[in-house]
Design a protein around this motif. Structure first.
Motif, PDB file in Angstrom:
ATOM      1  N   VAL A 133     -30.466  30.338  36.232  1.00 32.68           N
ATOM      2  CA  VAL A 133     -29.989  30.852  37.480  1.00 32.68           C
ATOM      3  C   VAL A 133     -30.692  32.040  37.878  1.00 32.68           C
ATOM      4  CG1 VAL A 133     -27.773  29.561  37.371  1.00 32.68           C
ATOM      5  CG2 VAL A 133     -27.834  31.876  36.416  1.00 32.68           C
ATOM      6  N   GLY A 134     -30.773  32.395  39.168  1.00 37.22           N
ATOM      7  CA  GLY A 134     -31.362  33.466  39.658  1.00 37.22           C
ATOM      8  C   GLY A 134     -30.594  34.601  39.766  1.00 37.22           C
ATOM      9  N   SER A 135     -31.275  35.587  40.609  1.00 36.09           N
ATOM     10  CA  SER A 135     -30.482  36.743  40.955  1.00 36.09           C
ATOM     11  C   SER A 135     -29.337  36.636  42.013  1.00 36.09           C
ATOM     12  CB  SER A 135     -31.657  37.792  41.446  1.00 36.09           C
ATOM     13  OG  SER A 135     -32.372  37.205  42.428  1.00 36.09           O
ATOM     14  N   GLU A 136     -29.540  35.283  42.939  1.00 32.70           N
ATOM     15  CA  GLU A 136     -28.710  35.028  43.952  1.00 32.70           C
ATOM     16  C   GLU A 136     -27.168  34.894  43.369  1.00 32.70           C
ATOM     17  OE1 GLU A 136     -31.106  32.899  42.847  1.00 32.70           O
ATOM     18  OE2 GLU A 136     -29.858  31.196  41.933  1.00 32.70           O
ATOM     19  N   VAL A 137     -27.063  34.839  42.203  1.00 28.16           N
ATOM     20  CA  VAL A 137     -25.840  34.407  41.581  1.00 28.16           C
ATOM     21  C   VAL A 137     -24.888  35.991  41.449  1.00 28.16           C
ATOM     22  CG1 VAL A 137     -24.463  34.306  39.179  1.00 28.16           C
ATOM     23  CG2 VAL A 137     -26.318  32.424  40.153  1.00 28.16           C
ATOM     24  N   PHE A 138     -25.924  36.848  41.425  1.00 30.05           N
ATOM     25  CA  PHE A 138     -25.123  38.450  41.414  1.00 30.05           C
ATOM     26  C   PHE A 138     -24.954  39.015  42.843  1.00 30.05           C
ATOM     27  CE2 PHE A 138     -27.426  37.516  37.507  1.00 30.05           C
ATOM     28  CZ  PHE A 138     -26.205  37.174  36.404  1.00 30.05           C
ATOM     29  N   LYS A 139     -25.815  38.618  43.623  1.00 28.09           N
ATOM     30  CA  LYS A 139     -25.851  39.171  45.058  1.00 28.09           C
ATOM     31  C   LYS A 139     -24.598  39.340  45.696  1.00 28.09           C
ATOM     32  CE  LYS A 139     -28.823  38.705  48.312  1.00 28.09           C
ATOM     33  NZ  LYS A 139     -29.264  38.110  49.429  1.00 28.09           N
ATOM     34  N   ASP A 140     -24.403  40.227  46.525  1.00 22.83           N
ATOM     35  CA  ASP A 140     -23.321  40.260  47.295  1.00 22.83           C
ATOM     36  C   ASP A 140     -21.837  40.079  46.768  1.00 22.83           C
ATOM     37  OD1 ASP A 140     -25.481  40.440  49.158  1.00 22.83           O
ATOM     38  OD2 ASP A 140     -25.240  38.425  49.993  1.00 22.83           O
ATOM     39  N   ARG A 141     -21.737  40.310  45.664  1.00 21.63           N
ATOM     40  CA  ARG A 141     -20.422  40.091  45.049  1.00 21.63           C
ATOM     41  C   ARG A 141     -20.223  41.462  44.508  1.00 21.63           C
ATOM     42  NH1 ARG A 141     -20.318  34.695  41.358  1.00 21.63           N
ATOM     43  NH2 ARG A 141     -17.989  35.412  41.135  1.00 21.63           N
ATOM     44  N   PRO A 142     -18.744  41.703  44.615  1.00 19.94           N
ATOM     45  CA  PRO A 142     -18.295  42.880  44.074  1.00 19.94           C
ATOM     46  C   PRO A 142     -17.688  42.790  42.579  1.00 19.94           C
ATOM     47  CG  PRO A 142     -16.634  41.918  45.131  1.00 19.94           C
ATOM     48  CD  PRO A 142     -17.663  41.008  45.225  1.00 19.94           C
ATOM     49  N   VAL A 143     -18.784  41.817  41.805  1.00 12.95           N
ATOM     50  CA  VAL A 143     -18.406  41.792  40.330  1.00 12.95           C
ATOM     51  C   VAL A 143     -19.452  42.348  39.726  1.00 12.95           C
ATOM     52  CG1 VAL A 143     -17.900  39.883  38.562  1.00 12.95           C
ATOM     53  CG2 VAL A 143     -17.413  39.471  40.962  1.00 12.95           C
ATOM     54  N   PRO A 144     -19.155  43.637  38.973  1.00 12.01           N
ATOM     55  CA  PRO A 144     -20.044  44.349  38.284  1.00 12.01           C
ATOM     56  C   PRO A 144     -20.252  43.774  36.862  1.00 12.01           C
ATOM     57  CG  PRO A 144     -18.304  45.875  38.777  1.00 12.01           C
ATOM     58  CD  PRO A 144     -17.783  44.438  39.177  1.00 12.01           C
ATOM     59  N   ASN A 145     -19.803  42.967  36.531  1.00 12.47           N
ATOM     60  CA  ASN A 145     -19.702  42.281  35.142  1.00 12.47           C
ATOM     61  C   ASN A 145     -20.613  41.091  35.121  1.00 12.47           C
ATOM     62  OD1 ASN A 145     -19.160  41.086  32.650  1.00 12.47           O
ATOM     63  ND2 ASN A 145     -17.520  42.438  32.382  1.00 12.47           N
ATOM     64  N   VAL A 146     -21.763  41.154  34.444  1.00 15.04           N
ATOM     65  CA  VAL A 146     -22.588  39.939  34.502  1.00 15.04           C
ATOM     66  C   VAL A 146     -21.967  38.801  33.993  1.00 15.04           C
ATOM     67  CG1 VAL A 146     -24.887  39.176  33.672  1.00 15.04           C
ATOM     68  CG2 VAL A 146     -24.712  41.615  34.190  1.00 15.04           C
ATOM     69  N   ALA A 147     -21.293  38.848  32.940  1.00 13.28           N
ATOM     70  CA  ALA A 147     -20.659  37.691  32.285  1.00 13.28           C
ATOM     71  C   ALA A 147     -19.455  37.235  33.212  1.00 13.28           C
ATOM     72  CB  ALA A 147     -19.883  37.911  31.036  1.00 13.28           C
TER      73      ALA A 147
END
Lengths: 1052, 614
Positions: free
Chosen positions: A131-145
């Motif tokens: 999966v790419g960076s879009e998974v982490f975008k725009d989400r208030p989830v600072p934890n990668v896992a």
């Protein structure tokens, strides 16, 4: 070590420019000019090919994305660029044409990171998801896992708490692979993490991609790949200099709380329970405290707020108090991220700064996580053939929480206020005031600083051959500071309650220091022979060393209010300890890939690992993987099937290894194999002797050692199919697998006469079978483009063999041969006793020879009408553990994730659902039934649903305060098990990109604003009001959090 | 370019050769290993020091064995016996077979450590005389732990070797009761021969086991097994036709001899430091603030072996005062206390009855006031606000109590309790908080040795014992408590009194809450009779009249003292006392003399037979 994401755009650009230069021919036609941009990012595309259809006239776009080509009105321009859908458009010499290209969905040319290298997706033969960076975008989830939850088929991320920084995540790829907890090996830019939690310190915005190696393809990581591998790759510089600023601001709200009772409900049910249980001669309810008289309980039930003077003169006050509201409320979080990326001819750079402050909904004290992240990735082409790549990062994460009372609120009846009549913390029945506990009872501050540096120097020796040397260092500085503070509680009238000292004061500091080194040499050879035989070979050797040092100290008693350092605590009762553990690993690895015209694919992987954990004679083991693929769609016989764009079948077979837990971190102590399992250590302690008491040293031996212990071996078999259908609109893959752990490390249990824990030994055999399916649909209706993705996976395990016997226990079991891990064994029940006579007859029948489980059901605990009737399954006249039956396992099954994306003009919307379709849930803890202790709050769900003489068809058995009865009725019976199933709207984002013309005036490239919500909606089968992600425990009243975020993306 | 090739080749070679040493040949750097231990006497001593931490005392003890848990001193304080108001399911005869038993698991782990030292000593090439006492201590503790298992389960598999996972002994059947007892005696003989006399133990090592303590312990086991054989015989054995030792007389003679050796040794003496309340302050002797005489633990010469605690170094960690105040004596125990004339309350002319709350405390032995809170009297509390501030000049009679201290009145109005709060093992210290009580826990004390002697002599004498033997033993205990000596002449007029009965009474009174009552009732073969009687509290009906307890009002709270509705089991018509646990709740049987073997051990070793009845 580092194998960068192949900058395929740059390669493609160079290539097409060359092509254009060669093929350019000038004619006296009109000139068409224009600019080509990426439809999604609105950035210009460099090196896109623009060709006049039917001619050989072609040009490439320049560094600004502009092109000029000789073409006349009406001619068709064919525009192509690697990774994007080709476009045909009529040439218009009159205007400057603005053309945007859309990225090819699920492009088979996508570059996939595979460990010590990259491959094109179409040549993959293993079960690999990226999966790419879009998974982490725009989400208030600072934890990668946490952000990966539900995104990768086969990857299950479970959090046991919604508290930021204290989520207690468990990460599993394709289910359990051992009897002990095995997470996937996590590798950041080629460097294994030093501990499982290291993933939580990363900045999600730095991540370019996350790849999961799920089958034998993980064998390239050999002895640590038992639980699969997660490869995290950070962003590197490419293209024009670009500055991005992404701030976001979130509101965390209390989303779901258990329906705990208010005072009226509580007191009514209390009265009801005491009547059902055992009323004394005068009908006075059974009490816990003398002040809870019948009259007082009745006033509470009426909702009165009143003072009550006890016979001793002490004044109590009662009034409705919602502890949930006193403890939890809205909080704010924020995230800021600033990045600079770009490249020139011979350098590439990506720098970023991140900040996040993420708070839980505890409102009485700070409870959350603050992160600062800095990263600088730098690439430099030293000469034509020599390249330097490096990455340097500093991440610091501080989790601060109250040391006591988090999750409290349930152990307190909702009948007394937080503060007394003069505003002090009120104490009703002995140190239970959760507000005081969280506010004044002490705090924990846990800081982890990670410094990471990795570098790679590679030289292209001859055509196709690259040799690289890699080095990496990770340094972790962990610092934990915690203290307990004595807090004062007061009576209603304002006297300090001093009979007990609440919370003995204490200060503790722990410093954990880890240094991890990783060195490697790698040779890569890529060559195509006769245009069709593609060969890629990787050979390498690595050496790793990790040293963990811990220094801990503590003192009891604080001397000065407000100062919580060791130095400000009483020096008597000081303790200190330290440990120093070094573990090393040396490895040889190799991979051979061959494909014939991308049609027949073959991959061989080998790795040999030697670890310092083992006795010299048992140190080295070899691991391997073989996989093959056949791209059916490339065969001529498939060509008639026009709807098939691509179809590949693949199969893999290979072995990986593991330590039986503790995958991440070489010296990780949570593995079954310790750092030095081949010797017995002598422990040290103290004892008190002397006519004047003094400490003397003591020694003891706790373990028996085993020199023959070695890695667990995981045999992976996988068959999969990848397909792209209907003009690339539908793509997907399906995998079935079987994994067998053939050397399960178990600490076998021997008869107690042994007097020691048996050393772990390779004594078991675990089998896991499962499947994973992914489907993606992308299409466009008019101006609306949309995509829907679904992934679904499931697996089941079976402990085929374990040496040594274990007894079956009620509830969730330790590993049992012939059953899955986490097996649930329960008693069968056939309803409740309709009458007291039936209960008495039952008791007499099953205590005739021996009492069995009924041994505790005597006196005040004896069974009544309305209590559950447990079935004597084996009909031996005794109710005991041999009447248990297997009721399934407690693992989540059929986990899925669904992505939905819609784009219309400048608006974009995406939603992500995640869930579990089947899980057995046996609620544990004191909240699993009303009144496990009579001072606890109760779950209103049960009100009116329990058996009474007037309600004999009730769903649940009769109420009681008696712990024996409650354990009988509400513990390990079939009647107590629920089936858990849930779907959760994890995340929804609505974004709007401001029109370009506005931005151009401001000199800003791009501004996008979005609102997003986390955990917005839940559909759950859980009946008793607990959050479905919470697990079985009921003792914490910590609510579930919902987050709303507003954010901006500004690009310069 | 060639240069680079060379550099890379060189790097490869270096990395390959440096690897093994730097990355693989690593050894523990923060801990010694077995390979380097048991090299000198100091290491033997240090290893044996840990044995003392493994005696069950106030502070929870556990082992590292999987499934093991912390010991709990309250499991060894006779809760639920006929003597206390603390009710337990065991005392009620409600016992079911547990999955595991932490005392089984812990105890074998402790024995393993004893065996490790014993085997290391066999291989020790240094001066064996220098390690003799530590080896003897290992034998002592091996016997100590086997005795715990014997009392709990009956015959169990003996562990006299360091076993490993391949040992056939792991699947061994249970040894018989008599084999276990004999092994304990054999081990104690080795211990007695090798242990130093108390006087030879250096001041810094006080607390280590002495030869006298080993003798006293052996006397305890001898008496236990001799009386068990006499009164219980094979009725609890797990297999029929087990060979009996048939050595009742031999064992009783040995017990008396060993007790006599300790008694005449003069190393130990009864604690008499705090006058009428010596018996109270001995059990909470901590620092100088723990008693009105300012005595410290060194004043106590009565303990032969004890678990040591220290406020600064190792606190008791058992919340004793808070918990034990509620473990007061039952009606039965209250009536067992002697009057000062040496006769029990039931027959003594000095007994004043129950009409007033304080009547039964008059003319009674000092042990009663040491153990029980007397109504209408003021007492120090515990902790910073109500803890003791002794005025040393007049410490017994007129404490200068602050206003916060109120006289004690029983509360049978809101609480269901017997009305007699316990004082034994409870602290008055103002500088202590919950869990910080740090007095020593008596494992063996001189008073018990006197009791062993008297009982063994009386059993040997077929129920009779000479006044001389009484005078050198239990009459010393009675003297401490201001009770007239027990003589043959004293009890002769009363048909209801026997010499054996009076010795047993003395034992019950003296060893209250000291892990003795259940054991005694069982070895005397009377547990099912005594335990199945109701447990009762204060007398509310006496001579046809309600007592002061029944009619009185607490002048402080203005609340009645007694609320009949609270006591759902009503009043015992014979004694007139409130019933706390009726006979119908009590179902103790012969099978309960031994606890069931936990299920896990029987499934791990199918050769282990369950105790009868379970």
């Amino acid at each position: 070590m580092r194998k960068a994401v192949l900058n395929y755009k740059a390669f493609a650009a160079l290539f097409t420019i060359l092509l254009a230069l060669v093929s350019f021919r000038g004619f006296g036609q009109s000139t068409v000019s224009g600019q080509i941009t990426d439809a999604k990012t609105h950035e210009t595309i460099i090196g896109a090919t623009v060709k006049v259809k039917g001619t050989s006239t072609a040009v490439a776009t320049d560094v600004k994305g502009n092109f000029k080509i000789a073409a006349s009105q009406g001619e068709i321009l064919q525009i192509s660029y690697l990774g994007f859908s080709p476009l045909e458009i009529e040439a218009d010499p009159k205007t400057i044409m603005h053309i945007s290209l859309s990225a090819v969905p699920n492009d088979l040319n996508e570059v996939i990171v595979v460990g010590y290298g990259t491959r094109k997706k179409e040549t993959l033969t293993g079960a690999i998801s990226q999966v790419g960076s879009e998974v982490f975008k725009d989400r208030p989830v600072p934890n990668v896992a946490l952000a990966l939850q539900g995104e990768i088929p086969g990857l299950v991320v479970t959090r046991n708490s919604p508290r930021p920084g204290n989520e207690n995540l468990t990460i599993r790829l394709r289910g359990e692979s051992s009897t002990s907890a095995v997470s996937p090996l996590i590798i950041i830019d080629g460097v294994p993490t030093v501990a499982d939690f290291e993933i939580s310190t990363l900045n999600p915005n730095d991540i370019e991609s996350v790849t999961a190696l799920k089958d034998a393809s993980a064998a390239i990581y050999g002895a640590r790949a038992q639980g699969g591998v997660l490869l995290i790759t950070t962003k590197r510089g490419k293209g024009k200099p670009r500055i991005n600023y992404n701030p976001s601001y979130s509101i965390n709200t209390v989303a779901k709380t258990v329906p705990w009772a208010n005072m009226m409900q509580w007191a009514s049910l209390y009265l009801e329970t005491s009547m059902q249980d055992r009323a004394d001669a005068s009908g006075t309810p059974i009490q816990y405290l003398p002040q809870w008289t019948l009259a007082n309980l009745q006033r509470m039930a009426n909702g009165e707020s009143f003072d009550y003077t006890q016979p001793s003169g002490l004044v109590s006050h009662y009034g409705d108090n919602n502890w949930q509201r006193a403890l939890y409320g809205n909080s704010n979080s924020q995230l800021q991220n600033l990045s600079l990326t770009g490249s020139t001819d011979n350098t590439g750079y990506a720098a970023s700064l991140g900040y996040s402050n993420n708070k839980s909904v505890l409102k009485t004290a700070y409870d959350g996580e603050v992160k600062y992240n800095a990263r600088f990735n730098y690439d430099y082409q030293i000469s034509k053939k020599v390249k330097w790549q490096s990455g340097i990062a500093y991440d610091t994460r501080t989790v601060k929480s109250p040391r006591n009372g988090v999750g409290a609120g349930f152990f307190d009846a909702p009948i007394f206020p937080v503060y007394n009549s003069v505003g002090n913390y009120y104490d009703d029945y002995g140190y239970r005031n959760p507000v005081a506990m969280t506010q004044a009872g002490g705090r924990i501050r846990n800081t982890d600083n990670f410094f990471r540096f990795n570098t790679r120097l590679s030289a292209n020796i001859i055509d196709g051959l690259t040799i690289s040397g890699t080095a990496a260092i990770t340094k972790r500085d962990g610092m934990k500071n915690e203290y307990n503070q004595t807090y004062n509680l007061y009576s209603w009238t304002g006297d300090r309650v001093t009979s007990t000292i609440y919370n003995p004061a204490f200060v503790g500091e722990t410093i954990t220091n880890t240094i991890y080194n990783n060195f490697g040499v790698l040779a890569d050879y890529n060559k195509t022979f006769a245009q069709k035989h593609n060969v890629a070979v990787t050979l390498g050797s690595t050496a790793e060393l990790q040293e963990d040092r811990v220094l801990g100290a503590g003192r009891t008693g604080l001397l000065y209010p407000g100062l919580y350092d060791l130095n400000t605590a009483t020096p008597v009762n000081a303790t200190n300890n330290s440990s120093d553990v070094k573990v090393g690993l040396t490895s040889y690895l190799g991979r051979f890939d061959y494909d014939y015209n991308k049609r027949y694919l073959l991959e061989l992987i080998g790795r040999s690992d030697a670890s310092s954990r083992f006795d010299a004679d048992h140190r080295r083991q070899n691991f391997y993987g073989v996989s093959a693929g056949w791209a059916l769609s490339e065969e001529s016989f498939m060509k008639p099937l026009k709807f098939v764009n691509y179809l590949k079948v693949r199969a893999g077979y290979g072995e990986t290894g593991g330590l039986g837990g503790g995958t991440n971190g070489l010296s990780s102590t949570n593995g079954a194999i310790g750092a030095f399992n081949y010797v017995s250590g002598i422990g040290a302690g103290t004892a008190i002797f002397g006519s004047t008491a003094a400490v003397q040293g003591t020694n003891s031996i706790s373990n028996i050692y085993n020199v023959e212990l070695t890695w667990e071996r995981m045999l992976n078999k996988n068959i999969g199919v990848d397909f792209t259908l209907f003009s690339n609109k539908l793509s997907g893959s399906f995998d079935v697998y079987e994994r067998k752990n053939t050397g399960l490390i178990l600490s076998l249990i021997y008869p107690g006469v042994l007097g020691a824990n048996a050393p772990p030994s390779n004594a078991g055999n675990l089998r896991v079978r499962g499947f994973e399916a992914t489907l993606n649909w992308r299409d466009k209706i008019g101006e609306v483009s949309y995509n829907i993705g679904l992934n679904l996976s499931n697996n089941k395990n079976l402990l085929v063999k374990r040496t040594g016997a274990t007894a079956i226990a009620p509830g969730q079991n330790l590993p049992l041969q012939g059953y899955p891990l986490n097996s649930l064994f329960l008693y069968k029940t056939n309803g409740v006793f309709p009458t007291q006579a039936a209960a008495d007859a039952y008791t007499a029948k099953y205590t005739a020879s021996t009492t069995g489980n009924l041994g505790s059901m005597t006196g005040n605990s004896k069974l009544r009408a309305g209590d559950l009737s447990v079935v004597d399954l084996n009909s031996d006249g005794v109710l005991n553990t041999s009447d248990l039956y297997f009721a399934g396992d407690a693992d989540p099954h059929y986990t899925f994730g669904t992505n939905l994306g819609i784009r219309w003009k400048n608006f974009d919307l995406s939603a992500f659902f995640q869930g579990v379709l089947k899980q057995n849930l046996l609620r544990g803890g004191n909240g699993r039934a009303p009144f496990f202790r009579n001072y606890l709050n109760i779950n209103t769900y049960y009100i009116g649903k329990t058996w009474t003489p007037d309600n004999t068809d009730a769903l649940y058995p009769r109420l009681s305060f008696d712990s024996n009865r409650n354990n009988w009725n509400w513990a390990v019976n079939d009647a107590n098990m629920e089936t858990l199933r849930y779907v959760r709207l994890k995340n929804m984002i609505i974004g709007y990109t401001l029109p370009k013309q506005w931005m151009d005036k401001l000199g800003i490239k791009r501004v996008r604003a979005y609102v997003s919500g986390n955990d917005l909606l839940t559909f759950s089968s859980v009946k008793d009001g607990f959050d479905p992600e919470r697990g079985t425990s009921s003792d914490s009243s910590y609510p579930f959090i919902r987050t709303y975020t507003f954010g901006l993306e500004v690009g310069f | 370019m060639k240069k680079l090739n060379y550099i890379i080749a060189l790097f490869l070679i270096i990395s390959a050769s440096a690897c093994k040493k730097t990355f693989l040949d690593l050894n523990p750097i923060d801990q010694p290993t077995t390979a380097s231990f048991f090299q000198n006497a100091a290491q033997f001593k240090s290893f044996s020091n840990d044995f003392y931490n493994k005696m069950i005392g106030f502070r929870p003890v556990k082992s590292d064995v999987q499934g093991a848990g912390n010991s709990n001193i309250y499991d060894f304080m006779d809760a639920g016996s006929d003597l206390t108001e603390a009710i337990s399911t065991y005392g009620q005869g409600a016992v079911s077979t547990p999955q595991t038993d932490i005392y089984w698991l812990n105890t074998y782990a402790y024995i393993r450590a004893n065996n490790v030292l014993i085997e290391a000593a066999d291989n020790y090439t240094g001066d064996k005389a220098a390690i003799k006492q530590y080896v003897a201590a290992a034998y002592f503790f091996r016997a100590w732990h086997h005795f715990l298992l014997l009392k709990r389960f009956g015959g169990i598999p003996l562990a006299t070797k360091v076993l490993n996972v391949n040992s056939a002994d792991l699947q061994a059947p249970r040894n018989t009761r008599y084999e276990v007892a004999n092994q304990i005696f054999k081990d104690l003989d080795v211990a007695i021969a090798g242990l130093p006399l108390e006087a030879s133990i250096a001041a810094a090592d006080k607390g280590q086991v002495s030869q006298q303590a080993a003798k006293a312990f052996k006397a305890r086991v001898l008496l236990y097994e001799a009386t068990w054989e006499k009164y219980v015989s094979t009725s609890t054995d797990w297999a029929q036709n087990q060979k009996k030792a048939d050595s009742t007389t031999t064992w009783l003679t040995q017990a008396a001899n060993l007790a006599s050796q300790v008694m005449t040794d003069n190393t130990y003496s009864l604690f008499n430091g705090v006058d009428t309340l010596s018996y109270y302050y001995m059990f909470n002797l901590d620092d100088a603030n723990s008693n009105p005489k300012g005595l410290t633990k060194t004043a106590n010469k009565e303990y032969l072996l004890s678990s040591h605690y220290d406020y600064t170094l190792l606190q008791g960690n058992a919340n004793l005062t808070h918990t034990l105040v509620g473990w007061g004596p039952s009606r039965k125990m209250m009536d067992m206390y002697l009057c000062t004339d040496g006769l029990p309350f039931t027959v003594s002319p000095l007994a004043k009855g129950y009409a007033k709350m304080t009547d039964e405390f008059e003319n009674r032995e000092w042990r009663l006031r040491s153990l029980v809170v007397i109504p209408k009297k003021k007492y120090w509390g515990f902790g910073s606000t109500t803890g003791a501030n002794y005025n040393l000049a007049n410490y017994i009679t007129t404490f200068n109590f602050p206003a916060i201290i109120k006289p004690y009145y029983p509360d049978l109005y809101t609480n269901i309790n017997g009305g007699y709060p316990n004082r034994k093992f409870c602290s008055e210290e103002s500088t202590r908080a919950d869990y910080q009580e740090s007095y020593d826990y008596p494992q063996i004390r001189l008073a018990e040795v006197y009791l062993i002697y008297a009982e063994a002599k009386c059993e040997l004498g077929g129920g009779s014992i000479s006044d001389a033997d009484l005078n050198i033993s239990i009459n010393k205990i009675r003297a401490r408590n201001a009770v007239a000596p027990l003589t043959n002449a004293l009890i002769a007029p009363y048909a209801s009194l026997t010499m054996l009965g009076e010795i047993r009474r003395e034992r019950a009174l003296e060893l209250y809450l000291e892990n003795s009552r259940f054991d005694d009732l069982k070895r005397w073969g009377i547990a099912e009779t005594e335990l199945n009687k109701p447990i009762e509290g204060m007398v509310v009906q006496y001579s046809g009249q309600p007592t002061e307890t029944a009619t009185g009002t607490n002048p402080i709270t203005q609340s009645p003292i007694y609320n009949p509705a609270k006591f759902v089991y009503g009043i015992d018509n014979q004694t007139g006392a409130v019933i706390l646990d009726p006979a119908s709740n009590r179902n103790f049987k012969r099978m309960h003399y031994l606890l069931p073997i936990p299920n896990d051990q029987r499934s791990l070793n199918p050769n282990i037979v369950q105790n009868p009845g379970y």
